[in-house]
Design an enzyme around this catalytic site. Sequence first.
Site, short mmCIF file in Angstrom:
data_model
loop_
_atom_site.label_atom_id
_atom_site.label_comp_id
_atom_site.label_asym_id
_atom_site.label_seq_id
_atom_site.Cartn_x
_atom_site.Cartn_y
_atom_site.Cartn_z
N ASN A 48 4.99 5.38 -0.17
CA ASN A 48 6.19 4.60 -0.51
C ASN A 48 6.72 5.06 -1.86
O ASN A 48 6.11 5.90 -2.51
CB ASN A 48 5.86 3.10 -0.49
CG ASN A 48 4.76 2.76 -1.48
OD1 ASN A 48 4.95 2.86 -2.69
ND2 ASN A 48 3.59 2.40 -0.96
N ARG A 49 7.82 4.49 -2.27
CA ARG A 49 8.52 5.03 -3.44
C ARG A 49 8.10 4.40 -4.76
O ARG A 49 8.74 4.63 -5.79
CB ARG A 49 10.03 4.88 -3.24
CG ARG A 49 10.56 5.78 -2.14
CD ARG A 49 12.05 5.57 -1.94
NE ARG A 49 12.78 5.72 -3.18
CZ ARG A 49 13.90 5.05 -3.47
NH1 ARG A 49 14.39 4.20 -2.61
NH2 ARG A 49 14.50 5.24 -4.63
#
Length: 408
Positions: free
Chosen positions: A210-211
């Site tokens: 994920n970011r």
Amino acid sequence: MADRLTVVVGISGGIAAYKAVGVVRLLVKAGHDVHVVPTPAALQFVGLPTLEALSRNPVTASLYDDVAAVRHVALGQAADLVIVAPTTANTLAKLATGLADDLLGTTILATKAPVVVAPAMHTEMWQNAATQHNVEVLRSRGVTIVGPESGQLTGADSGPGRMSEPEDIVAAALAILQPPTTPQDLAGLDVVVSAGGTREPLDPVRFLGNRSSGKQGVALAVAALARGALVTLVAAHLEVPVPVDARLTVVDVTTALSLSEAMTAAANRADIVVMAAAVADYRPVEVSDGKIKKETGDGTLTLRLVENPDILAGLTAARRPGQVIVGFAAETAADRDELVTLGRAKAQRKGADLLALNAVGWAQGFGTDDNTVLLLDEAGALVAEATGAKSAVADAVLTAALSVRASR
Ligand code: CTP
């Protein structure tokens, strides 16, 4: 802090002894009166003339030199600060036991000054239960432990055990003598923060991630340190640097399961737990041993995923008396009302004492320096709102956690 300090630099016998020369130089350059006390073994690694020349003071490893000046205790009595770098596993054990069979041992027993040790050894020796026990004994006596770092060791191996850099050791040691400028309202409290984003491997070269950059979590750790806490940072793939601080322990993790294990262990003794990490809700059912090959078929690939445990819910269920648990929730909501509605449901579902709710989107929330969070209590009611730099948001979250603690 006095301008010119009397600093004893103990050096024990490990390869990192060559880096101790840097510690001595930095202190002398900063104008301090430096007295080097090597163990006899340290002199196998670095020469006595080098230490005398750099420290500009006589150096001996022997208990039987300069006896008339009662040297075995005089240095310890005169010291404002004692730094032992590197501290080998053997010297750590001797310090924990209070052995005084060399000049370094007697000096440390005779001192009332703060003692800072910078361990350096191979990973197996560092992780050995005996060494870890000795570290805990020293910590409980107020000794400051700096490092070790993770990295290349003397042989082909790498891992935790590398001595911290001289600049970091000196900075951490001198910081002890500086009066803190921030209110120490977390002094004596154990704060555990998870930060970053987990990665679930698909094969040796790919993962589901994920970011999350880890900026908000690291800001929380930094803010807690500044306010006097002992901090454990459970770090999942951070894209931001982590400060070196004697009161900070960093535990590196990768997957949701490894994060869960690290958080469960750290939360055992924590007063405040903050789950700022972005955790993968699912992991691949199977991790392929070899690289997954592109198949010729209908042009699609199906991955089978299995749910990861909800770590926050698990921590909340196992909460120890008095412990405050804070969760984070990143939501993509059309407006503030929808954000609060989603947050309220999540707050009630998770059972954390506080839920820090923030809106995220393609251009919002991740990797940025600023953040806006709404803090909801266990029932989902809005108790505070913070906006601004992630450091300011971190302070607001910690302040809210402290007020929950005070209300108990
Ligand atoms: N969290 C957790 N374990 C998980 C997933 C999330 O501990 N397996 C924690 C996060 O660290 C965060 C909080 O739960 O503190 C909320 O995370 P979020 O992803 O928003 O919640 P989910 O329960 O996954 O809900 P959603 O369906 O919105 O993804």
